[in-house]
Motif scaffolding. Sequence first.
Motif, PDB file in Angstrom:
ATOM      1  N   ASP A   1      14.428 -40.197 -56.742  1.00 26.22           N
ATOM      2  CA  ASP A   1      14.811 -41.589 -56.941  1.00 26.22           C
ATOM      3  C   ASP A   1      15.853 -42.058 -55.943  1.00 26.22           C
ATOM      4  OD1 ASP A   1      13.071 -41.731 -59.071  1.00 26.22           O
ATOM      5  OD2 ASP A   1      14.602 -41.160 -60.541  1.00 26.22           O
ATOM      6  N   MET A   2      16.854 -41.216 -55.649  1.00 26.72           N
ATOM      7  CA  MET A   2      17.911 -41.621 -54.737  1.00 26.72           C
ATOM      8  C   MET A   2      17.347 -41.892 -53.341  1.00 26.72           C
ATOM      9  SD  MET A   2      21.284 -39.563 -53.465  1.00 26.72           S
ATOM     10  CE  MET A   2      20.265 -38.361 -52.661  1.00 26.72           C
ATOM     11  N   ALA A   3      16.494 -41.007 -52.855  1.00 26.34           N
ATOM     12  CA  ALA A   3      15.925 -41.172 -51.518  1.00 26.34           C
ATOM     13  C   ALA A   3      15.000 -42.386 -51.467  1.00 26.34           C
ATOM     14  CB  ALA A   3      15.177 -39.922 -51.105  1.00 26.34           C
ATOM     15  N   ASP A   4      14.235 -42.609 -52.541  1.00 30.71           N
ATOM     16  CA  ASP A   4      13.351 -43.775 -52.565  1.00 30.71           C
ATOM     17  C   ASP A   4      14.149 -45.070 -52.545  1.00 30.71           C
ATOM     18  OD1 ASP A   4      11.165 -42.124 -52.636  1.00 30.71           O
ATOM     19  OD2 ASP A   4      10.973 -42.190 -54.825  1.00 30.71           O
ATOM     20  N   GLU A   5      15.252 -45.097 -53.284  1.00 26.86           N
ATOM     21  CA  GLU A   5      16.080 -46.301 -53.313  1.00 26.86           C
ATOM     22  C   GLU A   5      16.745 -46.536 -51.963  1.00 26.86           C
ATOM     23  OE1 GLU A   5      19.984 -47.983 -55.643  1.00 26.86           O
ATOM     24  OE2 GLU A   5      18.690 -46.545 -56.658  1.00 26.86           O
ATOM     25  N   MET A   6      17.249 -45.472 -51.347  1.00 28.00           N
ATOM     26  CA  MET A   6      17.897 -45.622 -50.039  1.00 28.00           C
ATOM     27  C   MET A   6      16.878 -46.048 -48.982  1.00 28.00           C
ATOM     28  SD  MET A   6      20.658 -42.558 -49.902  1.00 28.00           S
ATOM     29  CE  MET A   6      21.414 -43.163 -48.418  1.00 28.00           C
ATOM     30  N   ARG A   7      15.674 -45.533 -49.075  1.00 25.01           N
ATOM     31  CA  ARG A   7      14.633 -45.903 -48.124  1.00 25.01           C
ATOM     32  C   ARG A   7      14.254 -47.371 -48.294  1.00 25.01           C
ATOM     33  NH1 ARG A   7      10.849 -42.493 -49.592  1.00 25.01           N
ATOM     34  NH2 ARG A   7      11.835 -40.755 -48.547  1.00 25.01           N
ATOM     35  N   SER A   8      14.172 -47.841 -49.532  1.00 23.08           N
ATOM     36  CA  SER A   8      13.787 -49.237 -49.762  1.00 23.08           C
ATOM     37  C   SER A   8      14.875 -50.199 -49.297  1.00 23.08           C
ATOM     38  CB  SER A   8      13.486 -49.467 -51.242  1.00 23.08           C
ATOM     39  OG  SER A   8      14.658 -49.349 -52.013  1.00 23.08           O
TER      40      SER A   8
END
Length: 80
Positions: A35-42
């Motif tokens: 979740d953290m990486a997906d949020e940072m990527r978005s």
Amino acid sequence: MQKWLVVFLLFISLQVMAQEKKEISTEDYENYSVDMADEMRSNGKIYVLVGVIGIVMGGILVYLIGTDKKLSRLEKEFRD
């Protein structure tokens, strides 16, 4: 006195548990999202993070190369 202190601390460390054991389920193996990486990527922040890591690693590399050159020069002077 120090030996008894070491023995006592070792005995205490054997009794301490860092965390309770948790059963691993098949759902844990099938979870591929972070979740953290997906949020940072978005948000586009992942590129800033990668850039900062790249700059730090590049600085370390430059420092190591410079230190190696200085050490090689000192070794050459020592031999002569």
